[in-house]
Design a protein around this motif. Structure first.
Motif, PDB file in Angstrom:
ATOM      1  N   GLY A 544     -40.670  54.210  73.620  1.00 13.04           N
ATOM      2  CA  GLY A 544     -41.395  53.728  72.444  1.00 13.04           C
ATOM      3  C   GLY A 544     -40.981  52.343  72.015  1.00 13.04           C
ATOM      4  O   GLY A 544     -41.499  51.834  71.022  1.00 13.04           O
ATOM      5  N   GLU A 545     -40.058  51.724  72.757  1.00 13.47           N
ATOM      6  CA  GLU A 545     -39.590  50.391  72.381  1.00 13.47           C
ATOM      7  C   GLU A 545     -40.699  49.361  72.399  1.00 13.47           C
ATOM      8  O   GLU A 545     -40.574  48.300  71.790  1.00 13.47           O
ATOM      9  N   VAL A 546     -41.772  49.638  73.096  1.00 12.77           N
ATOM     10  CA  VAL A 546     -42.834  48.644  73.215  1.00 12.77           C
ATOM     11  C   VAL A 546     -43.593  48.464  71.905  1.00 12.77           C
ATOM     12  O   VAL A 546     -44.142  47.400  71.637  1.00 12.77           O
ATOM     13  N   PHE A 547     -43.632  49.484  71.051  1.00 16.72           N
ATOM     14  CA  PHE A 547     -44.421  49.412  69.825  1.00 16.72           C
ATOM     15  C   PHE A 547     -43.614  48.820  68.665  1.00 16.72           C
ATOM     16  O   PHE A 547     -42.401  48.988  68.580  1.00 16.72           O
ATOM     17  N   ASP A 548     -44.327  48.129  67.779  1.00 15.19           N
ATOM     18  CA  ASP A 548     -43.716  47.502  66.611  1.00 15.19           C
ATOM     19  C   ASP A 548     -43.079  48.576  65.721  1.00 15.19           C
ATOM     20  O   ASP A 548     -43.735  49.533  65.305  1.00 15.19           O
ATOM     21  N   LYS A 549     -41.802  48.386  65.418  1.00 15.01           N
ATOM     22  CA  LYS A 549     -41.084  49.374  64.592  1.00 15.01           C
ATOM     23  C   LYS A 549     -41.600  49.400  63.158  1.00 15.01           C
ATOM     24  O   LYS A 549     -41.363  50.352  62.416  1.00 15.01           O
ATOM     25  N   ASP A 550     -42.281  48.318  62.730  1.00 13.75           N
ATOM     26  CA  ASP A 550     -42.829  48.282  61.372  1.00 13.75           C
ATOM     27  C   ASP A 550     -44.184  48.967  61.266  1.00 13.75           C
ATOM     28  O   ASP A 550     -44.776  48.997  60.192  1.00 13.75           O
ATOM     29  N   MET A 551     -44.679  49.495  62.372  1.00 15.93           N
ATOM     30  CA  MET A 551     -45.991  50.136  62.355  1.00 15.93           C
ATOM     31  C   MET A 551     -45.832  51.590  61.914  1.00 15.93           C
ATOM     32  O   MET A 551     -45.314  52.431  62.647  1.00 15.93           O
ATOM     33  N   LYS A 552     -46.278  51.881  60.721  1.00 16.91           N
ATOM     34  CA  LYS A 552     -46.151  53.225  60.159  1.00 16.91           C
ATOM     35  C   LYS A 552     -47.435  54.021  60.409  1.00 16.91           C
ATOM     36  O   LYS A 552     -48.426  53.509  60.911  1.00 16.91           O
ATOM     37  N   GLY A 553     -47.394  55.272  59.984  1.00 11.63           N
ATOM     38  CA  GLY A 553     -48.580  56.115  60.086  1.00 11.63           C
ATOM     39  C   GLY A 553     -48.949  56.457  61.511  1.00 11.63           C
ATOM     40  O   GLY A 553     -50.128  56.482  61.870  1.00 11.63           O
ATOM     41  N   THR A 554     -47.922  56.686  62.343  1.00 15.09           N
ATOM     42  CA  THR A 554     -48.178  56.928  63.757  1.00 15.09           C
ATOM     43  C   THR A 554     -48.092  58.393  64.153  1.00 15.09           C
ATOM     44  O   THR A 554     -48.142  58.728  65.325  1.00 15.09           O
ATOM     45  N   LYS A 555     -47.957  59.313  63.188  1.00  8.75           N
ATOM     46  CA  LYS A 555     -47.826  60.735  63.514  1.00  8.75           C
ATOM     47  C   LYS A 555     -49.095  61.225  64.215  1.00  8.75           C
ATOM     48  O   LYS A 555     -50.202  60.974  63.768  1.00  8.75           O
ATOM     49  N   ASN A 556     -48.897  61.898  65.348  1.00 12.91           N
ATOM     50  CA  ASN A 556     -49.995  62.433  66.156  1.00 12.91           C
ATOM     51  C   ASN A 556     -50.936  61.337  66.662  1.00 12.91           C
ATOM     52  O   ASN A 556     -52.095  61.607  66.979  1.00 12.91           O
ATOM     53  N   SER A 557     -50.444  60.113  66.703  1.00 10.29           N
ATOM     54  CA  SER A 557     -51.299  58.996  67.126  1.00 10.29           C
ATOM     55  C   SER A 557     -50.822  58.350  68.419  1.00 10.29           C
ATOM     56  O   SER A 557     -51.424  57.376  68.880  1.00 10.29           O
ATOM     57  N   GLU A 558     -49.735  58.878  68.989  1.00 14.46           N
ATOM     58  CA  GLU A 558     -49.141  58.219  70.150  1.00 14.46           C
ATOM     59  C   GLU A 558     -50.132  58.099  71.307  1.00 14.46           C
ATOM     60  O   GLU A 558     -50.172  57.071  72.003  1.00 14.46           O
ATOM     61  N   GLY A 559     -50.940  59.153  71.503  1.00 17.08           N
ATOM     62  CA  GLY A 559     -51.899  59.106  72.598  1.00 17.08           C
ATOM     63  C   GLY A 559     -52.915  57.987  72.431  1.00 17.08           C
ATOM     64  O   GLY A 559     -53.241  57.278  73.388  1.00 17.08           O
ATOM     65  N   GLU A 560     -53.420  57.801  71.206  1.00 16.18           N
ATOM     66  CA  GLU A 560     -54.395  56.728  70.954  1.00 16.18           C
ATOM     67  C   GLU A 560     -53.741  55.352  71.073  1.00 16.18           C
ATOM     68  O   GLU A 560     -54.352  54.397  71.551  1.00 16.18           O
ATOM     69  N   MET A 561     -52.486  55.261  70.651  1.00 13.08           N
ATOM     70  CA  MET A 561     -51.767  53.988  70.780  1.00 13.08           C
ATOM     71  C   MET A 561     -51.563  53.640  72.249  1.00 13.08           C
ATOM     72  O   MET A 561     -51.703  52.474  72.649  1.00 13.08           O
ATOM     73  N   LEU A 562     -51.264  54.648  73.061  1.00 18.10           N
ATOM     74  CA  LEU A 562     -51.113  54.418  74.497  1.00 18.10           C
ATOM     75  C   LEU A 562     -52.424  53.947  75.117  1.00 18.10           C
ATOM     76  O   LEU A 562     -52.449  53.049  75.959  1.00 18.10           O
ATOM     77  N   LYS A 563     -53.506  54.540  74.665  1.00 21.63           N
ATOM     78  CA  LYS A 563     -54.814  54.131  75.183  1.00 21.63           C
ATOM     79  C   LYS A 563     -55.099  52.665  74.852  1.00 21.63           C
ATOM     80  O   LYS A 563     -55.583  51.905  75.694  1.00 21.63           O
ATOM     81  N   LEU A 564     -54.816  52.273  73.608  1.00 27.44           N
ATOM     82  CA  LEU A 564     -55.064  50.886  73.217  1.00 27.44           C
ATOM     83  C   LEU A 564     -54.157  49.943  73.998  1.00 27.44           C
ATOM     84  O   LEU A 564     -54.580  48.844  74.384  1.00 27.44           O
ATOM     85  N   LEU A 565     -52.913  50.365  74.245  1.00 26.11           N
ATOM     86  CA  LEU A 565     -52.019  49.535  75.049  1.00 26.11           C
ATOM     87  C   LEU A 565     -52.599  49.328  76.444  1.00 26.11           C
ATOM     88  O   LEU A 565     -52.609  48.198  76.965  1.00 26.11           O
ATOM     89  N   LYS A 566     -53.108  50.388  77.040  1.00 26.56           N
ATOM     90  CA  LYS A 566     -53.704  50.265  78.371  1.00 26.56           C
ATOM     91  C   LYS A 566     -54.955  49.391  78.339  1.00 26.56           C
ATOM     92  O   LYS A 566     -55.206  48.598  79.246  1.00 26.56           O
TER      93      LYS A 566
END
Length: 632
Positions: A544-566
């Motif tokens: 998870g080091e790739v994501f901004d540590k100041d980005m809140k509200g990420t509960k149950n959102s990891e999959g969507e964040m991974l998609k946007l990263l891709k």
């Protein structure tokens, strides 16, 4: 993690096609990019290509060649290509071919020809496109073609796209009457009246020529010789009649010559008690003319009707706050007297080469744009050495300030739902520019976080868009983000996917909170530090080091964040052929949600429709090798 591999069963194309393509390759130089053209492997596995630059038909035939951005030189052997019975599209754009245009008429069933951004020269035969009834797209822009525009192009009944800008074509433009055709003849040596069939085109498509009549603002002079002679005769008769009447009046008065002179002098003295000298009169006239010029140059041209009109002097008297000094010039917030809403004034000093008419036409066009994710242009001001663009003021500042400026203690960073909302809006605004400016290879050209402004509800507003046609080329290449792209860094070219590359870098910046430092360098960008860092993190450890540590509200959102990263990685793919186009990026980003059930997602392909797998491996998250080890 589970990684799915596909085993390709080679369905061999016609052996004679293989021989023809290998023979064709031998006529080219600098063919390192075509190293996998193996005579022992079929070019196509049904509709999937085995060879670089081959477009395959559903039946496994060679449907097209897309040999772009490869630094190719040599000869394009049309005699060999004409023997490929299934060939319908060819593209040799963004290479270094020179000499006369290839004889495309040898492939009568071609549907599209892309020869832009090379060094082709000379005239194009007038009948080059005769009988090519299936031709829909012809792009030959940014070469050195001369002579007249081939009249045979007007006979292509289903032609929808004709790009001939930035050449040396001359003479009159033939009359095109195709219903859905879009053309671009800008920056040639064309002259005469724009034909009636092209009056519905963008005026910018004719800029940089000596043409007149709609849709350009230059009016045509009458060429009717009979009318001119008749007008001249009437004028002469009129002058003679006036002289005759004056002579009769003069004789009737019988006024001595000296007395007439004295009378005029006395009349002048009575009307001018200060007896102004001829030198003083000249000075007064000069001052009056100067005042008129200042008044004229002080005009502000408004492109919106929903705002109260003000003058340049009102801006000069307004309370101003310096917002910053960007790559184009200083930016001010001005609050006009009388309590009107604040506006932003940006001063441009890198547009000195743009002509007034060209500037007016382009800015008026931008003023007609209406989209919730574009910062609307309010007005503009033209002077030879300086231009002003006036826009609305965005209350929440720029995205860059929220991502990178030190915040106050306990002030939260942008949460995931807000960042997703921003990138969706940015993509929609960019897609609108692509739709409205199809003739520009860079509909935005300067997409970065400081040019994404935020309104009260954190909706994004794209700023500084579509300025590449009016900014000096030297300054654009030094400062604009599009010119940091790999295709410009190593091949001195931009394409209609360059803005997509900028979008990809912006996505990575939003997700990681890291600023792409190579944007600060003047000139070419070189290897992007941000995308290289992201690639190395996901390849070597994937945490998870790739994501901004100041980005809140990420509960149950990891999959969507991974998609946007891709998605970001697929958008800033170095290989332009593998990079997604704008329509795919829009579709994929619109599918994202704030929360998702899993991290299923597809790999990068040119159309975004590849296999899916739950869980991702290092290979799924890798760029092409050129990202880590870029080669020109």
């Amino acid at each position: 993690m589970l990684h799915m591999l596909q085993t390709c069963k080679h369905v061999l194309s016609d052996d004679s096609d293989i021989t023809k393509l290998i023979t064709f390759k031998s006529s080219l130089n600098n063919t390192e990019a075509l190293a996998n053209w193996d005579p022992n492997v079929a070019p196509c596995n049904m509709d999937k290509e085995n060879w670089t630059g081959i477009i395959c038909g559903k039946d496994g035939s060679v449907f097209g060649l897309r040999l772009e951005n490869m630094g190719l030189t040599g000869t394009i052997d049309m005699d060999i290509l004409s023997k490929l019975s299934g060939l319908r599209t060819i593209s040799f754009a963004n290479n270094s071919f020179a000499g006369l245009i290839p004889d495309v008429s040898k492939i009568s069933l071609l549907r599209s020809v892309y020869l832009s951004n090379n060094n082709f020269s000379g005239a194009i035969r007038d009948d080059m496109f005769s009988g090519m009834s299936g031709m829909r797209r012809v792009e030959v822009q940014n070469n050195k073609f001369s002579g007249r525009v081939p009249a045979s192009l007007t006979g292509l009944s289903i032609l929808v796209d004709l790009q001939m800008q930035d050449n040396e074509f001359e003479g009159k433009i033939p009359n095109f009457e195709q219903k859905d055709l879009k053309v671009n003849f800008a920056n040639n040596r064309l002259s005469g009246r724009v034909p009636s069939g092209l009056r519905n085109q963008d005026p910018n498509s004719f800029a940089g020529n000596n043409v007149c009549g709609p849709p350009v603002t230059t009016k045509c002079k009458s060429s009717n010789n009979k009318h001119t002679r008749k007008t001249l005769i009437i004028a002469i008769i009129g002058v003679l009649a006036i002289l005759f009447i004056i002579l009769l009046i003069f004789r009737k008065r019988k006024t001595p010559k000296n007395a007439y002179k004295n009378h005029q002098t006395m009349k002048l003295d009575r009307n001018n008690p200060y007896k102004t000298s001829s030198k003083e009169l000249k000075k007064e006239n000069d001052e009056e003319n100067d005042a008129k010029r200042v008044e004229k140059s002080g005009n502000i041209e408004f492109v919106r009707s929903d705002i109260e009109v003000f003058e340049l002097q009102d801006l000069l008297r307004a309370s101003a706050e310096v917002l910053g000094g960007g790559s184009f010039g200083s930016t001010y917030k001005a609050v006009l007297l009388g309590g009107q809403a604040a506006v932003v004034v940006k001063r441009f000093r890198e547009m000195n080469n743009v002509r007034k008419e060209e500037f007016y036409v382009h800015m008026t066009r931008l003023g007609r744009f209406s989209h919730p994710n574009l910062l609307p242009l309010v007005a503009f001001h033209y002077k030879k050495d300086e231009k002003l663009l006036i826009t609305d003021f965005a209350e929440n500042g720029s995205l860059a300030s929220h991502l990178h400026v030190n915040r106050k203690p306990n002030e939260p960073g942008l949460d995931w739902p807000t960042r997703l909302k921003i990138i969706k809006g940015v993509t929609q605004g960019l897609a609108y520019l692509y739709n409205e400016l199809p003739h520009l290879s860079l509909p935005h050209g300067h997409l970065k976080s400081s040019n994404v402004l935020l309104d009260n509800a954190f909706n994004p507003l794209l700023a500084d868009y579509a300025l590449s046609p009016v900014v000096s080329k030297r300054h654009a290449q030094e400062c604009m983000v599009a010119y940091k792209s790999p295709e410009y860094t190593y091949h001195n070219r931009t394409t209609n996917k360059t803005d997509v590359w900028c979008l990809g870098i912006l996505i990575l910046e939003i997700l990681t909170g890291k600023f792409p430092a190579n944007y600060l360098k003047q000139g070419k960008g070189g290897s992007s530090d941000l995308e290289t860092w992201v690639n190395s993190v996901v390849r070597e450890e994937w945490t998870g080091e790739v994501f901004d540590k100041d980005m809140k509200g990420t509960k149950n959102s990891e999959g969507e964040m991974l998609k946007l990263l891709k998605i970001g990685m697929c958008c800033c793919e170095w290989d332009v052929d593998r990079r997604w186009d704008m329509t795919v990026a829009v579709r994929r980003i619109e599918e994202l949600m704030e929360r998702g059930g899993d991290d299923e997602y597809s790999s990068c392909t040119s159309d975004g429709d590849a296999y899916s797998s739950k869980g991702m491996t290092d290979d799924d998250f890798s760029f092409s090798k050129s990202v880590v080890d870029p080669k020109p």
